[in-house]
Write a protein that holds these residues in place. Sequence first.
Motif, PDB file in Angstrom:
ATOM      1  N   HIS A   1       0.843  -1.198   0.000  1.00 48.00           N
ATOM      2  CA  HIS A   1       0.000   0.000   0.000  1.00 48.00           C
ATOM      3  C   HIS A   1       0.877   1.247   0.000  1.00 48.00           C
ATOM      4  O   HIS A   1       1.646   1.458   0.933  1.00 48.00           O
ATOM      5  N   LYS A   2       0.727   2.082  -1.016  1.00 48.28           N
ATOM      6  CA  LYS A   2       1.522   3.311  -1.093  1.00 48.28           C
ATOM      7  C   LYS A   2       0.799   4.496  -0.490  1.00 48.28           C
ATOM      8  O   LYS A   2       1.359   5.563  -0.334  1.00 48.28           O
ATOM      9  N   GLU A   3      -0.489   4.359  -0.230  1.00 47.71           N
ATOM     10  CA  GLU A   3      -1.264   5.448   0.378  1.00 47.71           C
ATOM     11  C   GLU A   3      -2.406   4.840   1.194  1.00 47.71           C
ATOM     12  O   GLU A   3      -2.669   3.641   1.118  1.00 47.71           O
ATOM     13  N   VAL A   4      -3.052   5.696   1.955  1.00 48.70           N
ATOM     14  CA  VAL A   4      -4.156   5.257   2.806  1.00 48.70           C
ATOM     15  C   VAL A   4      -5.396   5.028   1.942  1.00 48.70           C
ATOM     16  O   VAL A   4      -5.790   5.901   1.172  1.00 48.70           O
ATOM     17  N   GLY A   5      -6.001   3.871   2.076  1.00 50.81           N
ATOM     18  CA  GLY A   5      -7.207   3.560   1.304  1.00 50.81           C
ATOM     19  C   GLY A   5      -8.409   3.345   2.201  1.00 50.81           C
ATOM     20  O   GLY A   5      -8.356   3.574   3.418  1.00 50.81           O
ATOM     21  N   TYR A   6      -9.468   2.882   1.602  1.00 47.84           N
ATOM     22  CA  TYR A   6     -10.741   2.707   2.317  1.00 47.84           C
ATOM     23  C   TYR A   6     -11.348   1.360   1.948  1.00 47.84           C
ATOM     24  O   TYR A   6     -11.081   0.825   0.870  1.00 47.84           O
ATOM     25  N   ASN A   7     -12.187   0.849   2.833  1.00 47.64           N
ATOM     26  CA  ASN A   7     -12.916  -0.386   2.546  1.00 47.64           C
ATOM     27  C   ASN A   7     -14.343  -0.009   2.184  1.00 47.64           C
ATOM     28  O   ASN A   7     -15.238  -0.035   3.017  1.00 47.64           O
ATOM     29  N   TYR A   8     -14.549   0.382   0.940  1.00 48.26           N
ATOM     30  CA  TYR A   8     -15.803   1.020   0.515  1.00 48.26           C
ATOM     31  C   TYR A   8     -16.515   0.266  -0.608  1.00 48.26           C
ATOM     32  O   TYR A   8     -17.447   0.802  -1.178  1.00 48.26           O
ATOM     33  N   ARG A   9     -16.086  -0.967  -0.948  1.00 48.94           N
ATOM     34  CA  ARG A   9     -16.755  -1.631  -2.073  1.00 48.94           C
ATOM     35  C   ARG A   9     -18.083  -2.224  -1.627  1.00 48.94           C
ATOM     36  O   ARG A   9     -18.261  -2.613  -0.473  1.00 48.94           O
ATOM     37  N   LEU A  10     -19.019  -2.311  -2.590  1.00 44.90           N
ATOM     38  CA  LEU A  10     -20.322  -2.934  -2.332  1.00 44.90           C
ATOM     39  C   LEU A  10     -20.180  -4.452  -2.398  1.00 44.90           C
ATOM     40  O   LEU A  10     -19.393  -4.978  -3.188  1.00 44.90           O
ATOM     41  N   SER A  11     -20.958  -5.142  -1.590  1.00 44.61           N
ATOM     42  CA  SER A  11     -20.978  -6.606  -1.616  1.00 44.61           C
ATOM     43  C   SER A  11     -21.642  -7.129  -2.894  1.00 44.61           C
ATOM     44  O   SER A  11     -22.610  -6.540  -3.396  1.00 44.61           O
ATOM     45  N   ASN A  12     -21.126  -8.225  -3.392  1.00 45.59           N
ATOM     46  CA  ASN A  12     -21.726  -8.884  -4.551  1.00 45.59           C
ATOM     47  C   ASN A  12     -23.175  -9.298  -4.290  1.00 45.59           C
ATOM     48  O   ASN A  12     -24.025  -9.258  -5.188  1.00 45.59           O
ATOM     49  N   VAL A  13     -23.479  -9.688  -3.040  1.00 48.11           N
ATOM     50  CA  VAL A  13     -24.854 -10.091  -2.681  1.00 48.11           C
ATOM     51  C   VAL A  13     -25.795  -8.890  -2.815  1.00 48.11           C
ATOM     52  O   VAL A  13     -26.903  -8.991  -3.361  1.00 48.11           O
ATOM     53  N   LEU A  14     -25.331  -7.743  -2.335  1.00 45.66           N
ATOM     54  CA  LEU A  14     -26.164  -6.540  -2.396  1.00 45.66           C
ATOM     55  C   LEU A  14     -26.275  -6.011  -3.825  1.00 45.66           C
ATOM     56  O   LEU A  14     -27.283  -5.411  -4.199  1.00 45.66           O
ATOM     57  N   ALA A  15     -25.251  -6.253  -4.626  1.00 45.25           N
ATOM     58  CA  ALA A  15     -25.325  -5.859  -6.032  1.00 45.25           C
ATOM     59  C   ALA A  15     -26.433  -6.635  -6.739  1.00 45.25           C
ATOM     60  O   ALA A  15     -27.141  -6.091  -7.594  1.00 45.25           O
ATOM     61  N   ALA A  16     -26.616  -7.908  -6.351  1.00 45.36           N
ATOM     62  CA  ALA A  16     -27.707  -8.703  -6.931  1.00 45.36           C
ATOM     63  C   ALA A  16     -29.053  -8.077  -6.574  1.00 45.36           C
ATOM     64  O   ALA A  16     -29.953  -7.953  -7.426  1.00 45.36           O
ATOM     65  N   LEU A  17     -29.183  -7.649  -5.318  1.00 46.96           N
ATOM     66  CA  LEU A  17     -30.398  -6.945  -4.890  1.00 46.96           C
ATOM     67  C   LEU A  17     -30.586  -5.674  -5.724  1.00 46.96           C
ATOM     68  O   LEU A  17     -31.692  -5.361  -6.189  1.00 46.96           O
ATOM     69  N   GLY A  18     -29.504  -4.950  -5.950  1.00 47.19           N
ATOM     70  CA  GLY A  18     -29.567  -3.726  -6.745  1.00 47.19           C
ATOM     71  C   GLY A  18     -30.011  -3.987  -8.178  1.00 47.19           C
ATOM     72  O   GLY A  18     -30.773  -3.198  -8.746  1.00 47.19           O
ATOM     73  N   ARG A  19     -29.553  -5.087  -8.754  1.00 42.86           N
ATOM     74  CA  ARG A  19     -29.959  -5.404 -10.133  1.00 42.86           C
ATOM     75  C   ARG A  19     -31.454  -5.659 -10.212  1.00 42.86           C
ATOM     76  O   ARG A  19     -32.117  -5.226 -11.163  1.00 42.86           O
ATOM     77  N   ALA A  20     -31.985  -6.332  -9.216  1.00 40.01           N
ATOM     78  CA  ALA A  20     -33.433  -6.592  -9.206  1.00 40.01           C
ATOM     79  C   ALA A  20     -34.202  -5.281  -9.043  1.00 40.01           C
ATOM     80  O   ALA A  20     -35.243  -5.067  -9.677  1.00 40.01           O
ATOM     81  N   GLN A  21     -33.681  -4.384  -8.212  1.00 35.92           N
ATOM     82  CA  GLN A  21     -34.341  -3.085  -8.015  1.00 35.92           C
ATOM     83  C   GLN A  21     -34.283  -2.245  -9.296  1.00 35.92           C
ATOM     84  O   GLN A  21     -35.243  -1.564  -9.646  1.00 35.92           O
ATOM     85  N   LEU A  22     -33.141  -2.316  -9.969  1.00 29.25           N
ATOM     86  CA  LEU A  22     -32.965  -1.543 -11.195  1.00 29.25           C
ATOM     87  C   LEU A  22     -34.011  -1.936 -12.246  1.00 29.25           C
ATOM     88  O   LEU A  22     -34.529  -1.094 -12.973  1.00 29.25           O
ATOM     89  N   GLN A  23     -34.323  -3.235 -12.286  1.00 35.18           N
ATOM     90  CA  GLN A  23     -35.355  -3.728 -13.212  1.00 35.18           C
ATOM     91  C   GLN A  23     -36.707  -3.087 -12.936  1.00 35.18           C
ATOM     92  O   GLN A  23     -37.529  -2.930 -13.828  1.00 35.18           O
ATOM     93  N   ARG A  24     -36.935  -2.759 -11.658  1.00 32.45           N
ATOM     94  CA  ARG A  24     -38.250  -2.241 -11.258  1.00 32.45           C
ATOM     95  C   ARG A  24     -38.250  -0.729 -11.078  1.00 32.45           C
ATOM     96  O   ARG A  24     -39.270  -0.146 -10.693  1.00 32.45           O
ATOM     97  N   LEU A  25     -37.109  -0.087 -11.351  1.00 33.51           N
ATOM     98  CA  LEU A  25     -36.987   1.337 -11.023  1.00 33.51           C
ATOM     99  C   LEU A  25     -38.054   2.187 -11.720  1.00 33.51           C
ATOM    100  O   LEU A  25     -38.693   3.031 -11.080  1.00 33.51           O
ATOM    101  N   ASP A  26     -38.273   1.958 -13.003  1.00 33.36           N
ATOM    102  CA  ASP A  26     -39.239   2.795 -13.723  1.00 33.36           C
ATOM    103  C   ASP A  26     -40.644   2.643 -13.143  1.00 33.36           C
ATOM    104  O   ASP A  26     -41.370   3.626 -13.003  1.00 33.36           O
ATOM    105  N   ALA A  27     -40.994   1.420 -12.782  1.00 30.52           N
ATOM    106  CA  ALA A  27     -42.320   1.197 -12.185  1.00 30.52           C
ATOM    107  C   ALA A  27     -42.418   1.874 -10.821  1.00 30.52           C
ATOM    108  O   ALA A  27     -43.463   2.442 -10.449  1.00 30.52           O
TER     109      ALA A  27
END
Length: 376
Positions: free
Chosen positions: A227-253
């Motif tokens: 590590h050359k600099e200070v970083g963060y643990n900010y990535r989204l979980s793959n499980v939650l991304a699956a939830l997001g994909r399902a929501q995205l399908q329904r976003l317009d509705a």
Amino acid sequence: MTRSILLSPPDVGPSEAAAVTRAVESGWVAPVGPELTAFEREAAARVGRAHAVAVSSGTAALHLSLLAAGVGPGDVVPTSTMTFAATANAIRYTGARPVFVDSTDLDGNIDVALLGSVLRRLRDDGHRIGAVVPVDLLGHVVDYTAIGALCDEFTVPLIADAAESFGSRHRGRPVGAFGFTSCVSFNGNKIMTTSGGGMVFTDSPDVAERLRHLATQARQPVAHYEHKEVGYNYRLSNVLAALGRAQLQRLDAMIERRRVVRAAYRDVFDSVPGARVLGRAPQDQQENCWLTAVVVDPHRAGWSAPDLAQALAAADIESRPLWKPMHLQPAHAGSDAAVTGVAEALFTRGLALPSGSSLRDDDLDRVLAVIRSVAG
Ligand SMILES: *Cc1c(COP(=O)(O)O)cnc(C)c1O
């Protein structure tokens, strides 16, 4: 027993449950995996951007965007005073100082003329302006054209806090498409949710790579942990991304339902003296209608926003004042601010009403009945 009616609860069902199960059964239970990659691709395509980086919250999206823009200690960052604390907090995390700019009465968004004079003053005083962070309040879209022109004039990156406006449009272009980056939130109360999460949109491959790097502890691409600099643990979980994909399908509705809810409130308040629905007239249909708020002049109306809040609470219906302006928050006391009093007046007179896409017709009727009993 009637059921509680909430302001903006998550709207999830069988398709979300199936998506989460699919992700768990795939074995990718980590902040990396095929759902995450697909979610980013699908969301980027929706807003017409080259890159999307999914992160653990909207706050993280803002923080990383500011860092990627090079914002740091000593910088000033003009932003809207009428916003959720996350906007100001993210600026403070970098060591920069927010400069709070007051609102327009129409929709509570940043006063663009005032922003222009603030930028001139800051430049003339010799400040380094790190970024400008406008906020799309309750899904009302700021004038990205005018703010983009100001940012060009002052050569300052525009970082859009679009946490509340995913699915809205400005002049036909989707929110997310504007600025150095645009940041959205998938918190549980937002227009679509991953329970907690957020996303950064950008057209630059370098910025996208920088965001991913910072979001994964700034780990170097070597076998051992370097590590050359200070970083963060900010990535989204793959499980939650699956939830997001399902929501995205329904976003317009889901947006469509929130529009119906707003139209119903507008119907009632249009004939009530001293009350108005916050925001522009509905004809252009550019807004996601995340939250509908009423603004009440108690002298003309004969009742106040707190009166309505109390009557709703007595009927087990949630409502909430608009964001308390940041220049009035003890956490940000002493910050530079350009204040006209508009945001404070909206805070005193405004009330956000139940606006969720899972609000049923009979729920809405209950809310409208209470409104009529107070305003009638
Ligand atoms: C919700 C929100 C955020 C932060 O999003 P989180 O996902 O809750 O971290 C930032 N700005 C605004 C204006 C918001 O409403």
